[in-house]
Design an enzyme around this catalytic site. Sequence first.
Site, PDB file in Angstrom:
ATOM      1  CG  ASP A 129       7.015   3.411  -9.684  1.00 19.12           C
ATOM      2  OD1 ASP A 129       7.312   2.960 -10.814  1.00 19.12           O
ATOM      3  OD2 ASP A 129       7.768   3.313  -8.705  1.00 19.12           O
ATOM      4  CE  LYS A 153      14.594  -1.713 -10.517  1.00 20.74           C
ATOM      5  NZ  LYS A 153      14.870  -0.348 -10.050  1.00 20.74           N
TER       6      LYS A 153
END
Length: 394
Positions: A184, A209
């Site tokens: 990730d 994000k």
Amino acid sequence: MKKKSVRFETEVIHAGYDSSLHQGSLVPPLYQTSTFTFTTAELGEKRFAGLEDGYIYSRLGNPTVKILEERVAALEKGEVALAFSSGMAAVSAVLFTLTKTGDHILCSQGVYGCTFGFLQLLKEKYEISHDFSRMDSVETLEKEILPNTACIYIETPINPTMKLVDLQMVAKVAKEKGIPVVVDNTFCSPYLQNPISLGCDIVIHSATKYIGGHGDVIAGLVVGNKEFINRVARTTQKDIGGIISPFDAWLLLRGLKTLPVRMDRHSENANQLFQFLKKHPKVDSIYYPGDPDHEDYQIMKKQMKQPGGLLSFSIKGTKKTAQRLMNQLKLIKVAVSLGDTETLIQHPATMTHAVVPEEERRNMGFDDTLLRLSVGLEAWEDLKDDLEQALEKI
């Protein structure tokens, strides 16, 4: 003559798009359609049979989405990418594809709260077990990898403790055992870290994000080799259906163009606030990959371009002390996301990681006094002033 490769700052604007294929449009067009027509019945038959390339239905592929996927694959140094409706849609698709009943997942010591929840679901419903590892040495890994370990799942930096994992070291051990490594990479974005270049196999992003960067879209991305991505596309993505909308893909393409500029500013601002908070008498401890005293500082220098825009710090006091600090802030917003232009603060123990039992949170390395700060693009002096006035009041 071999074509000279272009730099990241150029690829983030141009990769995956040929304007001549889209009526000369400078900006990638938004193909806001659910389905595509066929000129003949025979053409439709060929496309469904996989005998001819072309679009069928936007759950299975869309031109705007395809541009995004090709651009992100280029930025992450991967072969191909798939876009999803959220970061968790991407996480769950990858883990569903890699595992079956009875398998085991080895995870880094700490993961996002919803990833933790999904791991629990896999355990309870499908008997897919998991363990958390510090992954701090070859010996640790070799001891904790089991005969039924189907994949190694890593966050680095880890949310919210900012601990780092040496990706090259993990990839070397995993490759010897034939185990895929999933990373990730949300906290870094492709600009600061490229796990595939470090030997890992699959990269996941919550594109909500830094890739989006403006707090106006929810999305996820997966990058890997063609064989794996095709397997995800043909099964988990197609049949469970966590696909991204064309408009959200278009928003991500727009956000991506400024990623390098934004990440430089996020990182610069975070470093300035780190310098301030580390010296403040009411701060008990601080967790920031760019801290020379951080236990993983040398790993950061080896595998990250910059320390990034996130830091966590513990307040001297209790949970109530931490919450009082948050309530006194005027400019910095209390919210659980990250990577936005605005600076955000959150309390992991009661927010993003509330699903994680207290004992497990302590094993991950944080308690009720920890706060996570996603540093935005404002003038760092104004952010410092806001933190300073809030700290004075607790």
